[in-house]
Design an enzyme around this catalytic site. Structure first.
Site, PDB file in Angstrom:
ATOM      1  N   GLU A  56      -6.157 -10.822  -1.610  1.00 25.67           N
ATOM      2  CA  GLU A  56      -6.727 -10.897  -0.439  1.00 25.67           C
ATOM      3  C   GLU A  56      -8.325 -10.784  -0.671  1.00 25.67           C
ATOM      4  O   GLU A  56      -8.991  -9.816   0.022  1.00 25.67           O
ATOM      5  CB  GLU A  56      -6.392  -9.315   0.510  1.00 25.67           C
ATOM      6  CG  GLU A  56      -5.005  -9.405   0.773  1.00 25.67           C
ATOM      7  CD  GLU A  56      -4.639  -8.199   1.450  1.00 25.67           C
ATOM      8  OE1 GLU A  56      -5.570  -7.298   1.936  1.00 25.67           O
ATOM      9  OE2 GLU A  56      -3.359  -8.043   1.786  1.00 25.67           O
ATOM     10  N   GLU A  94       0.774  -1.199  -0.053  1.00 26.41           N
ATOM     11  CA  GLU A  94      -0.223   0.056   0.071  1.00 26.41           C
ATOM     12  C   GLU A  94       0.899   1.333  -0.086  1.00 26.41           C
ATOM     13  O   GLU A  94       0.462   2.149   0.581  1.00 26.41           O
ATOM     14  CB  GLU A  94      -0.951  -0.016   1.192  1.00 26.41           C
ATOM     15  CG  GLU A  94      -1.967  -1.252   1.195  1.00 26.41           C
ATOM     16  CD  GLU A  94      -2.937  -1.331   2.431  1.00 26.41           C
ATOM     17  OE1 GLU A  94      -2.905  -0.457   3.190  1.00 26.41           O
ATOM     18  OE2 GLU A  94      -3.750  -2.259   2.446  1.00 26.41           O
TER      19      GLU A  94
HETATM   20  C1  XIL Z   1      -6.036  -6.768   8.359  1.00 25.66           C
HETATM   21  C2  XIL Z   1      -6.381  -7.969   9.176  1.00 25.66           C
HETATM   22  O1  XIL Z   1      -7.205  -8.736   8.659  1.00 25.66           O
HETATM   23  C3  XIL Z   1      -6.940  -7.662  10.662  1.00 25.66           C
HETATM   24  O2  XIL Z   1      -7.082  -8.573  11.433  1.00 25.66           O
HETATM   25  C4  XIL Z   1      -5.971  -6.504  11.313  1.00 25.66           C
HETATM   26  O3  XIL Z   1      -6.653  -5.977  12.489  1.00 25.66           O
HETATM   27  C5  XIL Z   1      -5.787  -5.320  10.360  1.00 25.66           C
HETATM   28  O4  XIL Z   1      -5.022  -5.743   9.055  1.00 25.66           O
HETATM   29  N1  XIL Z   1      -5.126  -4.936   3.518  1.00 25.66           N
HETATM   30  C6  XIL Z   1      -3.931  -5.777   4.220  1.00 25.66           C
HETATM   31  C7  XIL Z   1      -4.021  -6.593   5.413  1.00 25.66           C
HETATM   32  O5  XIL Z   1      -2.695  -5.852   3.513  1.00 25.66           O
HETATM   33  O6  XIL Z   1      -2.899  -6.865   5.938  1.00 25.66           O
HETATM   34  C8  XIL Z   1      -5.089  -6.111   6.467  1.00 25.66           C
HETATM   35  O7  XIL Z   1      -5.320  -7.067   7.226  1.00 25.66           O
HETATM   36  C9  XIL Z   1      -6.421  -5.942   5.268  1.00 25.66           C
HETATM   37  C10 XIL Z   1      -6.232  -4.819   4.265  1.00 25.66           C
END
Ligand code: XIL
Length: 383
Positions: free
Chosen positions: A288, A171
């Site tokens: 994701e 990101e």
């Molecule tokens: C999220 C997790 O799922 C949560 O448990 C945590 O509290 C915050 O992070 N993008 C990403 C992930 O790259 O690392 C994130 O994961 C969700 C959004």
């Protein structure tokens, strides 16, 4: 006449069917022969269907569920050929104090994956979030480079040779920060090291684990609208610039947090990402995937599940259109644990309703999204 090996295999599959865990015999599964519980394991699993097309499929692994829930571990082994720790490779979990590391959870996920012949994605080395509480008071312009390099050497080195791909930088593009290159200048890493932190991280990662595919991972780049179009353009420009500067970069991770209800499509956006990656010789991973169903109006759960499934189907159809996407991972596997249900941030329209964004429901039964994923793999060309 069966050979001994065939006989053993046949006997084993009968045993497996008899021993079918109760949790896989989900509601509604018995309706049609094609939908029965047996049909979603073994030859019917996501990984078998994905592998037939040369694809990896997996999910994010929540450490608490992994530790405490045998059914969750069983599901991972049954369905997936790749996993990614959801949080336990992030700085805030790995680094409880300035000079200690806690690898307990990450080690156990990596060991489990090895024992079950699954690959592992590493997530992530550099992100502006999930930083430990000591970070702000400790890291500054003078020591940031050493902290970053040491971290990547220590963590990348520990799992060297065991990681399919690392999200090296997560990101790094954020248009609202106002830079022409779109870089997220509000990130502490940018603040301390300037734009060069990205190349530094990738170069260090290549040294720490030469066999891992080094990935740039981002979100909000999928949809056909102005905002995401700008971000997508900036991401592709960053990757192009890195390639031109001979920075070691192997893959683009498209997070793919998508929405069940949206006025915008994603076919053109996803195609632009695939084309951009192809032009640079990069692999692409859907890293994701989940479908946010907060804005679905109906309260009928099976209608909601059908809407979510159709979005899975159309998104994966777009993503798997070309040969670039090599892996599809959802962010979690069962609706029992999804970040979209952490607090009400993602449940603005229906705060009292839990989201159902994943391919297994809270009881580990497969809703239509499971079948949509599996059919999308079947429809994809072999890669
Ligand atoms: C999220 C997790 O799922 C949560 O448990 C945590 O509290 C915050 O992070 N993008 C990403 C992930 O790259 O690392 C994130 O994961 C969700 C959004």
């Amino acid at each position: 006449m069966l050979t001994r090996r065939e006989w053993i295999r046949q006997a084993a599959s009968v045993t497996a069917a008899v021993a079918m865990p109760e949790f896989l015999i989900g509601r509604g599964l018995a309706r049609t022969p094609a939908n029965n519980a047996q049909a979603i394991t073994g030859a019917g699993s996501l990984k078998t269907h994905a592998a037939a097309r040369g694809l990896l499929t997996g999910c994010a692994v929540n450490a608490a569920l992994f530790r405490d829930d045998e059914r969750f571990r069983q599901l991972l082994a049954e369905q997936y050929n790749i996993v990614v720790p959801e949080n336990c490779l992030k700085w805030n979990i790995l680094r409880p104090t300035v000079d200690t590391y806690d690898f307990a959870d990450a080690d156990s996920v990596v060991e489990f994956a090895e024992a079950h012949g699954m690959k592992v994605r590493g997530h992530n080395f550099v992100w502006h979030e999930a930083l430990p509480s000591w970070f702000a008071a400790t890291i500054n312009k003078d020591n940031a480079e050493k902290f970053l390099v040491d971290h990547i050497h220590t963590v990348g080195g520990r799992y060297k040779g065991k990681i399919h791909s690392w999200d090296v930088v997560n990101e790094a593009i954020w248009i609202p920060d106002g830079r022409t290159d779109g870089l997220r200048s509000s990130s502490p890493w940018f603040q301390f090291l300037g734009p060069g932190y990205i190349d530094l991280a990738f170069r260090t990662a290549r040294g720490a684990d030469p066999s891992a595919l080094l990935t740039y991972n981002d979100y909000g780049i999928e949809y056909d609208n102005d905002e995401e179009g700008k971000k997508r353009t900036a991401v592709l420009a960053l990757l192009r610039r890195m390639k031109a500067d001979k920075v070691p970069l192997d893959a683009l991770g498209i997070q793919s947090h998508i929405r069940a209800v949206s006025k915008d499509g994603f076919n053109r956006g996803v195609q632009e990402l695939l084309d951009g990656a192809k032009a640079l010789g990069l692999q692409v991973f859907v890293t994701e995937l989940d479908v946010n169903d907060d804005a679905v109006a109906t309260e009928d759960m099976s209608e909601r599940d059908t809407i979510v499934a159709e979005v899975y189907r159309s998104y994966l159809t777009a993503a798997l259109a070309g040969p670039e996407v090599k892996a599809v991972l959802t962010w979690g596997t069962s609706d029992k644990n999804t970040w979209l249900n952490n607090g009400t941030k993602f449940r603005k329209q229906h705060p009292d309703r839990l989201q159902r964004p994943l391919p297994f429901d809270p009881d580990y039964a497969p809703p239509p999204a499971f079948f949509a994923m599996r059919e999308s793999f079947d429809q994809a060309k072999k890669r």
